[in-house]
Design an enzyme around this catalytic site. Structure first.
Site, PDB file in Angstrom:
ATOM      1  N   CYS A 233       0.755  -1.059   0.062  1.00  0.00           N
ATOM      2  CA  CYS A 233       0.097   0.008   0.084  1.00  0.00           C
ATOM      3  C   CYS A 233       0.882   1.313   0.096  1.00  0.00           C
ATOM      4  CB  CYS A 233      -1.055  -0.117   1.144  1.00  0.00           C
ATOM      5  SG  CYS A 233      -0.178   0.329   2.656  1.00  0.00           S
ATOM      6  N   GLY A 234       2.016   1.119   0.171  1.00  0.00           N
ATOM      7  CA  GLY A 234       3.062   2.285   0.378  1.00  0.00           C
ATOM      8  C   GLY A 234       3.483   2.580   1.583  1.00  0.00           C
TER       9      GLY A 234
END
Length: 252
Positions: A233-234
Site C-alpha cells: 500500500c506504500g
C-alpha cells in the site's frame, strides 16, 4: 539475552541486522526500547494477525504509542476488532486519518479503487494511508518504528533486514523470520484472537473494497489485496526516488 548489542549514533544497519538475527523477537523489542527510548512507536492495521505484534510489543513497552491509520473504508469487523483489542491490551492508540474525508475524495477523484489502474490505487494509498502516516511519525517525533512485517508476505519483504532505514526513521521488524505456524502458536499460547474475517476465508484484510477471501486460483495470499494489481500500500516502501531505486508499489 544471549548477546549485547551496542547502539550507535548512526546505526550500522547491516551489522545490526546480523546481530539481531541471533536473538528472539521479544529481545529485539527490548533492544529497540533501550536504543530509541521515547522515539519508539509501533504501527498496526488491526489486520488478521495483528494481535501478535500488539501483545508482543506492549508486553515489553506497555505505553508505546500505537499508530493506526484509519482510511475510513475499513470493514465493520475491523473497527470492532480494533475496539476489542484496544481494551483487552490497554493500548495507547493514536488514530490518524486523511485530511480529506472519504466523501470529499470521491467528489474530486471518484472511487479510485474502481478505476482498475495501479496509478489510481497509488493515488488512493497516498491520500488515505501514506500522508496520514507521515504526519503521525512527524507529530509523534518517531525515530524508530516497530512493524510486524514478515519475509513470507510479499516479494519486497523477502529482502528486508531486522533493522532498516526508511527516510529519517529506522524500522525494526521483530518477527521478520516468523511463519504462519509461529503466528498461530503465539496466538494460542497467549489466548489472542484472529481478526473475525479469518473465519470467512480472509488471509489478509485492509479496506473493504480492496480485500477478498482467498480462492483456489490464488497463488499467494497477497493476491487477494488491491485487485491483484499490487502487493504493497506504500506505507512500507522507500520515501524518496533514490531510496526506491526506481521501484514503486506496482511492482512489488
Amino acid at each position: 539475552m544471549n548477546q549485547t548489542i551496542t547502539a550507535l549514533p548512526n546505526l550500522d544497519t547491516q551489522t545490526l541486522h546480523h546481530q539481531l538475527s541471533d536473538i528472539e523477537a521479544r529481545d529485539i523489542v527490548q533492544w529497540a526500547a533501550r536504543t530509541f527510548g521515547e522515539g519508539l512507536a509501533m504501527t498496526t492495521s488491526f489486520g488478521i494477525q495483528s494481535a501478535v505484534m500488539l501483545h508482543l510489543v506492549t508486553s515489553v513497552v506497555p505505553n508505546i504509542p500505537v499508530i493506526w491509520v484509519d482510511t475510513g473504508y475499513l470493514p465493520p469487523e475491523t473497527y470492532r476488532f480494533a475496539h476489542d483489542l484496544t481494551h483487552k491490551l490497554n493500548l495507547n492508540l493514536k488514530i490518524y486519518q486523511s485530511t480529506m474525508s472519504p466523501a470529499h475524495m470521491e467528489a474530486i477523484y471518484g472511487k479510485l479503487w474502481e478505476q482498475g489502474t495501479v496509478e489510481a490505487l497509488n493515488q488512493y494509498d497516498q491520500l488515505r494511508k501514506v500522508e496520514p502516516m507521515q504526519r503521525a511519525l512527524k507529530e509523534l517525533k518517531v525515530t524508530a518504528w516497530l512493524a510486524g512485517l514478515r519475509r513470507d508476505q510479499t516479494d519486497h519483504r523477502k529482502n528486508l533486514q531486522f533493522i532498516n532505514r526508511q527516510g529519517d526513521i529506522y524500522k525494526v521488524l521483530p518477527i521478520l523470520n516468523w511463519n504462519s505456524r509461529d503466528i498461530y502458536q503465539y496466538l494460542v499460547a497467549h489466548d489472542l484472537p484472529y481478526h473475525p474475517l479469518f473465519d470467512r476465508g480472509y488471509m489478509t484484510v485492509g479496506d473493504w473494497h480492496s480485500s477478498r477471501p482467498l480462492s483456489l486460483d490464488d497463488e499467494h495470499e497477497r493476491d487477494t489485496r488491491f485487485q491483484g494489481l499490487k502487493q504493497e500500500c506504500g506505507l512500507h516502501l522507500p520515501t524518496s526516488q533514490d531510496e526506491a531505486q526506481s521501484l514503486d508499489s506496482s511492482g512489488l
